[in-house]
Design an enzyme around this catalytic site. Sequence first.
Site, PDB file in Angstrom:
ATOM      1  N   LYS A  22      -4.560  25.317 -40.784  1.00  0.00           N
ATOM      2  CA  LYS A  22      -4.624  26.204 -41.961  1.00  0.00           C
ATOM      3  C   LYS A  22      -4.892  25.369 -43.217  1.00  0.00           C
ATOM      4  CE  LYS A  22      -0.637  27.416 -44.020  1.00  0.00           C
ATOM      5  NZ  LYS A  22      -0.480  27.157 -45.460  1.00  0.00           N
ATOM      6  N   ASN A  23      -4.170  24.245 -43.362  1.00  0.00           N
ATOM      7  CA  ASN A  23      -4.268  23.476 -44.605  1.00  0.00           C
ATOM      8  C   ASN A  23      -5.499  22.593 -44.700  1.00  0.00           C
ATOM      9  OD1 ASN A  23      -1.987  24.764 -45.373  1.00  0.00           O
ATOM     10  ND2 ASN A  23      -0.611  23.017 -45.061  1.00  0.00           N
ATOM     11  N   CYS A 118       6.618  29.881 -55.839  1.00  0.00           N
ATOM     12  CA  CYS A 118       6.859  30.606 -54.587  1.00  0.00           C
ATOM     13  C   CYS A 118       8.292  30.275 -54.163  1.00  0.00           C
ATOM     14  CB  CYS A 118       5.847  30.188 -53.525  1.00  0.00           C
ATOM     15  SG  CYS A 118       6.134  28.530 -52.909  1.00  0.00           S
ATOM     16  N   ARG A 123       5.942  24.980 -58.068  1.00  0.00           N
ATOM     17  CA  ARG A 123       4.552  24.706 -57.674  1.00  0.00           C
ATOM     18  C   ARG A 123       3.600  24.573 -58.876  1.00  0.00           C
ATOM     19  NH1 ARG A 123       4.135  26.175 -52.256  1.00  0.00           N
ATOM     20  NH2 ARG A 123       2.412  24.703 -52.144  1.00  0.00           N
ATOM     21  N   ASP A 308       6.460  19.949 -44.331  1.00  0.00           N
ATOM     22  CA  ASP A 308       6.167  21.175 -43.571  1.00  0.00           C
ATOM     23  C   ASP A 308       6.807  21.179 -42.186  1.00  0.00           C
ATOM     24  OD1 ASP A 308       2.779  21.692 -44.851  1.00  0.00           O
ATOM     25  OD2 ASP A 308       4.764  21.968 -45.722  1.00  0.00           O
ATOM     26  N   ARG A 400       1.374  34.119 -41.857  1.00  0.00           N
ATOM     27  CA  ARG A 400       0.452  33.483 -42.811  1.00  0.00           C
ATOM     28  C   ARG A 400      -0.060  32.168 -42.225  1.00  0.00           C
ATOM     29  NH1 ARG A 400       2.850  31.869 -47.991  1.00  0.00           N
ATOM     30  NH2 ARG A 400       0.839  30.839 -47.919  1.00  0.00           N
TER      31      ARG A 400
HETATM   32  C1  EPZ Z   1      -0.026  21.359 -49.781  1.00  0.00           C
HETATM   33  O1  EPZ Z   1       0.515  22.070 -50.877  1.00  0.00           O
HETATM   34  C2  EPZ Z   1       0.176  22.254 -48.571  1.00  0.00           C
HETATM   35  N1  EPZ Z   1      -0.548  23.513 -48.749  1.00  0.00           N
HETATM   36  C3  EPZ Z   1       1.669  22.539 -48.388  1.00  0.00           C
HETATM   37  O2  EPZ Z   1       1.818  23.308 -47.210  1.00  0.00           O
HETATM   38  C4  EPZ Z   1       2.389  21.206 -48.193  1.00  0.00           C
HETATM   39  O3  EPZ Z   1       3.780  21.441 -48.078  1.00  0.00           O
HETATM   40  C5  EPZ Z   1       2.112  20.305 -49.402  1.00  0.00           C
HETATM   41  O4  EPZ Z   1       0.686  20.127 -49.567  1.00  0.00           O
HETATM   42  C6  EPZ Z   1       2.738  18.926 -49.240  1.00  0.00           C
HETATM   43  O5  EPZ Z   1       2.249  18.319 -48.075  1.00  0.00           O
HETATM   44  C7  EPZ Z   1      -1.881  23.532 -48.498  1.00  0.00           C
HETATM   45  O6  EPZ Z   1      -2.473  22.519 -48.155  1.00  0.00           O
HETATM   46  C8  EPZ Z   1      -2.581  24.844 -48.680  1.00  0.00           C
HETATM   47  P1  EPZ Z   1       1.266  19.090 -53.398  1.00  0.00           P
HETATM   48  P2  EPZ Z   1       0.240  21.527 -52.384  1.00  0.00           P
HETATM   49  O7  EPZ Z   1       0.346  19.327 -54.542  1.00  0.00           O
HETATM   50  O8  EPZ Z   1      -1.101  20.951 -52.463  1.00  0.00           O
HETATM   51  C9  EPZ Z   1       4.146  18.731 -57.149  1.00  0.00           C
HETATM   52  C10 EPZ Z   1       2.626  25.057 -45.887  1.00  0.00           C
HETATM   53  O9  EPZ Z   1       3.772  25.362 -45.516  1.00  0.00           O
HETATM   54  N2  EPZ Z   1       2.939  19.037 -57.943  1.00  0.00           N
HETATM   55  O10 EPZ Z   1       1.056  17.900 -52.515  1.00  0.00           O
HETATM   56  O11 EPZ Z   1       0.620  22.612 -53.322  1.00  0.00           O
HETATM   57  C11 EPZ Z   1       4.593  19.895 -56.290  1.00  0.00           C
HETATM   58  O12 EPZ Z   1       5.417  20.779 -57.036  1.00  0.00           O
HETATM   59  C12 EPZ Z   1       2.397  24.625 -47.314  1.00  0.00           C
HETATM   60  O13 EPZ Z   1       1.606  25.050 -45.156  1.00  0.00           O
HETATM   61  C13 EPZ Z   1       2.998  18.893 -59.325  1.00  0.00           C
HETATM   62  O14 EPZ Z   1       4.030  18.522 -59.883  1.00  0.00           O
HETATM   63  O15 EPZ Z   1       1.332  20.378 -52.481  1.00  0.00           O
HETATM   64  C14 EPZ Z   1       5.348  19.214 -55.187  1.00  0.00           C
HETATM   65  O16 EPZ Z   1       6.656  18.902 -55.666  1.00  0.00           O
HETATM   66  C15 EPZ Z   1       3.666  24.676 -48.145  1.00  0.00           C
HETATM   67  N3  EPZ Z   1       1.884  19.177 -60.053  1.00  0.00           N
HETATM   68  C16 EPZ Z   1       4.575  17.906 -54.984  1.00  0.00           C
HETATM   69  O17 EPZ Z   1       3.824  17.706 -56.193  1.00  0.00           O
HETATM   70  C17 EPZ Z   1       0.713  19.590 -59.468  1.00  0.00           C
HETATM   71  O18 EPZ Z   1      -0.282  19.819 -60.187  1.00  0.00           O
HETATM   72  C18 EPZ Z   1       3.593  17.937 -53.825  1.00  0.00           C
HETATM   73  O19 EPZ Z   1       2.768  19.073 -53.984  1.00  0.00           O
HETATM   74  C19 EPZ Z   1       0.675  19.730 -58.056  1.00  0.00           C
HETATM   75  C20 EPZ Z   1       1.790  19.438 -57.315  1.00  0.00           C
END
Ligand code: EPZ
Length: 424
Positions: A22-23, A118, A123, A308, A400
């Site tokens: 999915k990701n 969420c 996020r 995850d 999802r």
């Molecule tokens: C991706 O989310 C995945 N989703 C998530 O999977 C996964 O948990 C996550 O990466 C971490 O591996 C998809 O790929 C669609 P991040 P993403 O940006 O990109 C902070 C699932 O269950 N952050 O790596 O949103 C954020 O709050 C989902 O399949 C900022 O502060 O994750 C988090 O604490 C859930 N500012 C950390 O960084 C930003 O602009 C990592 O988030 C972006 C993120």
Amino acid sequence: MDKIRIQGGTPLNGEIEISGAKNAALPLMTAAILTDQPLILHKVPDLRDVASLCEVLGQLGVTSAYDAKSKTIKLHAPAISSCVAPYELVRKMRASILVLGPLVARHGEAKVSLPGGCAIGTRPVDLHIDGLKQLGAEIELIEGYIHATAKQGLKGAHIHFPKVSVGATENVMMAATLAKGTTTLANAAREPEITDLGECLIKMGAEIEGLGTDTITIHGKPFLRGTEHTVIADRIEAGTFVIAGAMTGGKLTLKHCNLQHIDYLLDPLHKAGVDITGDGGNITVQRASARLRGVDIMTEPYPGFPTDLQAQMMSMLTIAEGAGMVTETIFENRFMHVPELVRMGADITVHGSSALVRGVAKLKGADVMATDLRASVSLVLAGLVAEGATTVHRIYHLERGYENIVGKLSTVGAKLERLKDEAA
Ligand code: EPZ
């Protein structure tokens, strides 16, 4: 809303086919915006999130034709008819934010609703916005929308992400493929899904180096062409079923997935008393000892232990001998499964971002509530080993991200059924 009722106590034996990730599929689908030629993706999982993203892409003028039988989708953006990704669609699926970079790069303008938080955290998307600003986009936040413009096009830049972010790395990498000049992304995320996206972009004519490392270099091109690409196997689905096999005590083989992509599971599961072997694209899991042993895990960006799989691992620890400490370092609210597991008799104490799990001999079936995608599946895993029946309510969360999970688990012996949920 529907529910799943599970009769616990049956070991899982047999083979499960792992779906496309999915990701990986979601960012790959947004890459269609970068070209006026068709993009064909294979092994796209039949998931609610994929359908939601097709709706968002449709708003922008991207046609999509998905064949659930062959798992192939054909996307085509001959022209961008609108640059607005509306709130009512983006709030349904936060990964819609990934249209922002491609849209600014291709079209010079984008109005994408802020995705909002969420269940697992606020996020934020500040790293996405800052990265695009460094590529020369003018960005304003107007009434909950990110309004980005780059009428003269984007310019390559050296960008150092202050924090590792999967989505921000993907958004900025895609935008940089059409920027003038070279972009380097330092402290980039290294997830296999990013490497998969980069390899597809290279097939579309992009010039990218350093995929899989923390420094990615992109030499911008005037345009990209269409291509065909097969989505990598879902390592989180594979990891979920590996843990299910470890918990239930059977022998499970997962077909067409990459052992290297779940390397982070090998050590903790070996310590817990589980054998995992891989041969030519299949993974086999079998418990090596009568009872599992408690281990400690801490979530980290890839190649560390993935957030995850945190909930699923916690589920396993609830029935392991001894104790295990689970520390969540990525998201601020990713213990929503804890109170539900406690309802099933688990002994878990949360202190801030750590949870101490003391193993119990048996979980007891109960009615439980799914809250987010991975918490939902951790409750299904608990139900597979609990005494009696467990009913997981609000399983739209589950669907999802897990393609045909009831069907897949049933084929390897699990006793579960999907029911209408009048109560929820
Ligand atoms: C991706 O989310 C995945 N989703 C998530 O999977 C996964 O948990 C996550 O990466 C971490 O591996 C998809 O790929 C669609 P991040 P993403 O940006 O990109 C902070 C699932 O269950 N952050 O790596 O949103 C954020 O709050 C989902 O399949 C900022 O502060 O994750 C988090 O604490 C859930 N500012 C950390 O960084 C930003 O602009 C990592 O988030 C972006 C993120």
